[in-house]
Structures are given as C-alpha cells and as structure tokens.
Design a protein around this motif. Structure first.
Motif, mmCIF file in Angstrom:
data_model
loop_
_atom_site.group_PDB
_atom_site.id
_atom_site.type_symbol
_atom_site.label_atom_id
_atom_site.label_comp_id
_atom_site.label_asym_id
_atom_site.label_seq_id
_atom_site.Cartn_x
_atom_site.Cartn_y
_atom_site.Cartn_z
ATOM 1 N N SER A 101 0.830 -1.211 0.000
ATOM 2 C CA SER A 101 0.000 0.000 0.000
ATOM 3 C C SER A 101 0.862 1.257 0.000
ATOM 4 O O SER A 101 0.566 2.229 -0.711
ATOM 5 C CB SER A 101 -0.923 0.013 1.229
ATOM 6 O OG SER A 101 -1.910 -0.982 1.138
ATOM 7 N N VAL A 102 1.926 1.251 0.791
ATOM 8 C CA VAL A 102 2.840 2.393 0.846
ATOM 9 C C VAL A 102 3.477 2.629 -0.515
ATOM 10 O O VAL A 102 3.602 3.776 -0.984
ATOM 11 C CB VAL A 102 3.917 2.176 1.933
ATOM 12 C CG1 VAL A 102 5.045 3.197 1.808
ATOM 13 C CG2 VAL A 102 3.293 2.256 3.323
ATOM 14 N N VAL A 103 3.877 1.543 -1.186
ATOM 15 C CA VAL A 103 4.493 1.663 -2.512
ATOM 16 C C VAL A 103 3.508 2.275 -3.507
ATOM 17 O O VAL A 103 3.843 3.199 -4.254
ATOM 18 C CB VAL A 103 4.978 0.284 -3.003
ATOM 19 C CG1 VAL A 103 5.465 0.368 -4.452
ATOM 20 C CG2 VAL A 103 6.102 -0.235 -2.113
ATOM 21 N N ILE A 104 2.292 1.762 -3.519
ATOM 22 C CA ILE A 104 1.282 2.280 -4.448
ATOM 23 C C ILE A 104 0.993 3.745 -4.159
ATOM 24 O O ILE A 104 0.958 4.583 -5.076
ATOM 25 C CB ILE A 104 -0.011 1.442 -4.357
ATOM 26 C CG1 ILE A 104 0.240 0.006 -4.816
ATOM 27 C CG2 ILE A 104 -1.119 2.079 -5.207
ATOM 28 C CD1 ILE A 104 -0.909 -0.948 -4.542
ATOM 29 N N ASP A 105 0.801 4.069 -2.891
ATOM 30 C CA ASP A 105 0.493 5.458 -2.518
ATOM 31 C C ASP A 105 1.620 6.401 -2.923
ATOM 32 O O ASP A 105 1.378 7.499 -3.436
ATOM 33 C CB ASP A 105 0.253 5.563 -1.009
ATOM 34 C CG ASP A 105 -1.031 4.890 -0.559
ATOM 35 O OD1 ASP A 105 -1.885 4.607 -1.424
ATOM 36 O OD2 ASP A 105 -1.168 4.645 0.654
ATOM 37 N N HIS A 106 2.851 5.976 -2.673
ATOM 38 C CA HIS A 106 4.006 6.839 -2.946
ATOM 39 C C HIS A 106 4.178 7.091 -4.444
ATOM 40 O O HIS A 106 4.278 8.247 -4.885
ATOM 41 C CB HIS A 106 5.273 6.214 -2.371
ATOM 42 C CG HIS A 106 6.518 7.009 -2.632
ATOM 43 N ND1 HIS A 106 6.915 8.050 -1.835
ATOM 44 C CD2 HIS A 106 7.455 6.920 -3.632
ATOM 45 C CE1 HIS A 106 8.034 8.573 -2.305
ATOM 46 N NE2 HIS A 106 8.383 7.903 -3.403
ATOM 47 N N PHE A 107 4.230 6.033 -5.222
ATOM 48 C CA PHE A 107 4.579 6.204 -6.639
ATOM 49 C C PHE A 107 3.400 6.641 -7.496
ATOM 50 O O PHE A 107 3.605 7.224 -8.560
ATOM 51 C CB PHE A 107 5.213 4.923 -7.179
ATOM 52 C CG PHE A 107 6.605 4.695 -6.666
ATOM 53 C CD1 PHE A 107 7.672 5.430 -7.159
ATOM 54 C CD2 PHE A 107 6.844 3.775 -5.655
ATOM 55 C CE1 PHE A 107 8.960 5.237 -6.681
ATOM 56 C CE2 PHE A 107 8.124 3.574 -5.166
ATOM 57 C CZ PHE A 107 9.190 4.305 -5.672
ATOM 58 N N SER A 108 2.179 6.405 -7.058
ATOM 59 C CA SER A 108 1.031 6.871 -7.840
ATOM 60 C C SER A 108 0.950 8.391 -7.845
ATOM 61 O O SER A 108 0.298 8.980 -8.720
ATOM 62 C CB SER A 108 -0.274 6.274 -7.300
ATOM 63 O OG SER A 108 -0.524 6.715 -5.979
ATOM 64 N N LYS A 109 1.633 9.035 -6.903
ATOM 65 C CA LYS A 109 1.660 10.498 -6.834
ATOM 66 C C LYS A 109 2.830 11.108 -7.606
ATOM 67 O O LYS A 109 2.954 12.328 -7.688
ATOM 68 C CB LYS A 109 1.723 10.942 -5.373
ATOM 69 C CG LYS A 109 0.502 10.521 -4.552
ATOM 70 C CD LYS A 109 0.704 10.797 -3.070
ATOM 71 C CE LYS A 109 -0.467 10.279 -2.244
ATOM 72 N NZ LYS A 109 -0.218 10.403 -0.785
ATOM 73 N N ASN A 110 3.682 10.253 -8.171
ATOM 74 C CA ASN A 110 4.841 10.751 -8.913
ATOM 75 C C ASN A 110 4.385 11.509 -10.152
ATOM 76 O O ASN A 110 3.442 11.101 -10.837
ATOM 77 C CB ASN A 110 5.737 9.578 -9.300
ATOM 78 C CG ASN A 110 7.051 10.009 -9.904
ATOM 79 O OD1 ASN A 110 7.111 10.457 -11.046
ATOM 80 N ND2 ASN A 110 8.130 9.873 -9.128
#
Length: 280
Positions: A101-110
C-alpha cells in the motif's frame, strides 16, 4: 531512449519499518503506466535478473517499480543479503500488504505516473499478495501473476504444525545461502486472524482488473495446477503457460549475463504486450 534509474529510494511505513524501492522509467514528458513488481518468498528486489526485467519494462514505456518488503530479511544498509533473520521471522501477510500500500500510494503520486493505470506483477507468494491487493484496491486495473500460488495457507501441517505451535518457531534452510531462516508462530496467528482477507481464491474471483496468469510448465516450487486453478476462478483472465520453464523462468542468483534468460525474456515480452493491449 534514455532510462532514468532511481535505486534504493527509502520508503517509510510507520506500521512496519523503512524499506527500499527502485524506479526505472524512460525520460519523457508523458505520464506513464505504473507497473509494480512484488517479489516472493525468500526473494528481494535485486535478485537474479529482475534488474534486466526492469530495464526492458522501462524501455517499453512504463514507470517500473520494484521494492523489498520491509521484513523480507534484507536491510536498508544491506539490500542484497538476508542480514536480518529476526525481521524475516517476524514477517507476515499483513505487513506485506501494508508495505505494498505504501508503494502504491508513494509512486502513484509521482509526476511521471498516470495514476489511472496501475499494474501489479507478483511472483510466487508475491502473486498471492498481489491478487489480494488487487481485490482490495480499486485503483489497480492490471494484474499479472508469475508462478503464483493459489493460496496463502502454506504452513506446516499435522505434527509439524503442533511442534511449531509449541516451540514458537520453525526453520527453513535456504539452499543458496545455507542460512536457517526462522518463521515465528505469529505468522500463522496473523493469517488466522485475517483468514477471510487472505483468501486468494475469493480475491481471484472478485478481481475486477485485467488479469494475466503466467506459469512455467516445469515449475518445481509452485505446480502449474495453481495457475490453472486461478484461471478457473477468474475465467476472464488470460492463461499463458511457458513450456519447460521453471519457477524463476531460467533466472538464478547471481545472474551475471547481460541478457535476460530466454524464458524470462518471453515472459517479459508477454507482460509488455498485455499491458499495451489491455491498459495503455
């Protein structure tokens, strides 16, 4: 095409601990589909030929991310070895889903990412985790499994289970590193407390994403019947069997060749084609 390679990005997860991720993507002004690779049991982001796979997917026009689960046994300072067996023993599925979840949240905002196009590629146990996450997170519209399990109930049985429960730990020998890797009983307790959440069969049936199931016919670790079962559970999925391929599609650790192994190259090209046709 110039590739941007951003390795060992530190991600903070207050529910687990800090872990590392890599991003590989083409230098472009376009927003790119986000493709996240989820490693499996006794795996890590830099294992074998995963870096070569990352480059090929980046060259295909994707923002490709791979990462280490926070409790996979590697550390921020030593991401290439199982330097923290205590963490490995305290890993569980809840922690892995939290990290994902942290990975998705972080990189989806890139700024380079199209957050309407998110694809997971899960290998082995990471396939099971990816199936569960795809069912839970409607942002994910593409799911590719590589040699995936069809259940997360992969624990010792009968007398071995009772001994695990009594002693609080059982060990598995890592054939490559020769380490005795611990599994504390909390792993099973976490599974039992979240048994409905971790139901891979139910999640596969309910997944609304485009699904591609890839498996080698000579997989010695996760039998091909797992893939066939997942395909039956989700009849809208595509099943792609690679004749004579093993569990890691010909890759080994370390992988010193500058080219992908033949089977993994076939798999990577199939992933690219699937994403282009179904997502992009």
């Amino acid at each position: 095409m110039k590739l941007i390679k951003d390795f060992n990005i530190k991600l903070e997860n207050p529910d687990t601990r800090t872990f590392l991720a890599d991003a590989v993507y083409p230098e472009t002004s376009e927003k790119l589909p986000l493709v996240i690779f989820v490693h499996g049991y006794k795996g890590y982001k830099d294992w074998g030929a995963w870096n070569l796979m990352a480059e090929k997917l980046g060259e295909a026009g994707f923002f490709f991310v791979k990462f280490n689960f926070s409790h996979n046994g590697t550390t921020v300072d030593d991401p290439h070895h199982f330097a923290d067996l205590e963490a490995f023993g305290n890993n569980n599925y809840s922690k892995e889903l939290s990290d994902l979840s942290v990975v998705i949240d972080h990189f989806s905002k890139n700024k380079h990412v199209d957050d309407q196009k998110i694809i997971l590629i899960g290998h082995s146990r990471g396939g099971g985790i990816s199936i569960v996450k795809t069912c839970e997170d409607e942002r994910i519209n593409g799911l590719i499994t590589l040699a995936s399990v069809d259940t997360l109930d992969r624990f010792p049985k009968d007398e071995a289970f009772e001994h695990w429960k009594e002693s609080g730990v059982y060990y598995v020998l890592n054939g490559r590193t020769h380490q005795e890797m611990p599994h504390y009983f909390q792993f099973y307790e976490d599974f039992e407390q979240n048994i409905h959440r971790f139901d891979v069969e139910r999640a596969a049936e309910m997944a609304k994403a485009h699904v591609l199931i890839i498996h080698g016919t000579d997989d010695e670790s996760v039998r091909v019947k797992n893939a066939e079962h997942l395909h039956i559970l989700n009849p809208n999925s595509e099943l792609f069997l690679v004749d004579h391929a093993d569990h890691t599609f010909g890759a080994r650790e370390p992988w010193t060749d500058h080219a992908l192994p033949e089977f993994l190259n076939i798999v990577t090209e199939k992933c690219i084609d699937f994403i282009h046709k179904k997502i992009k």
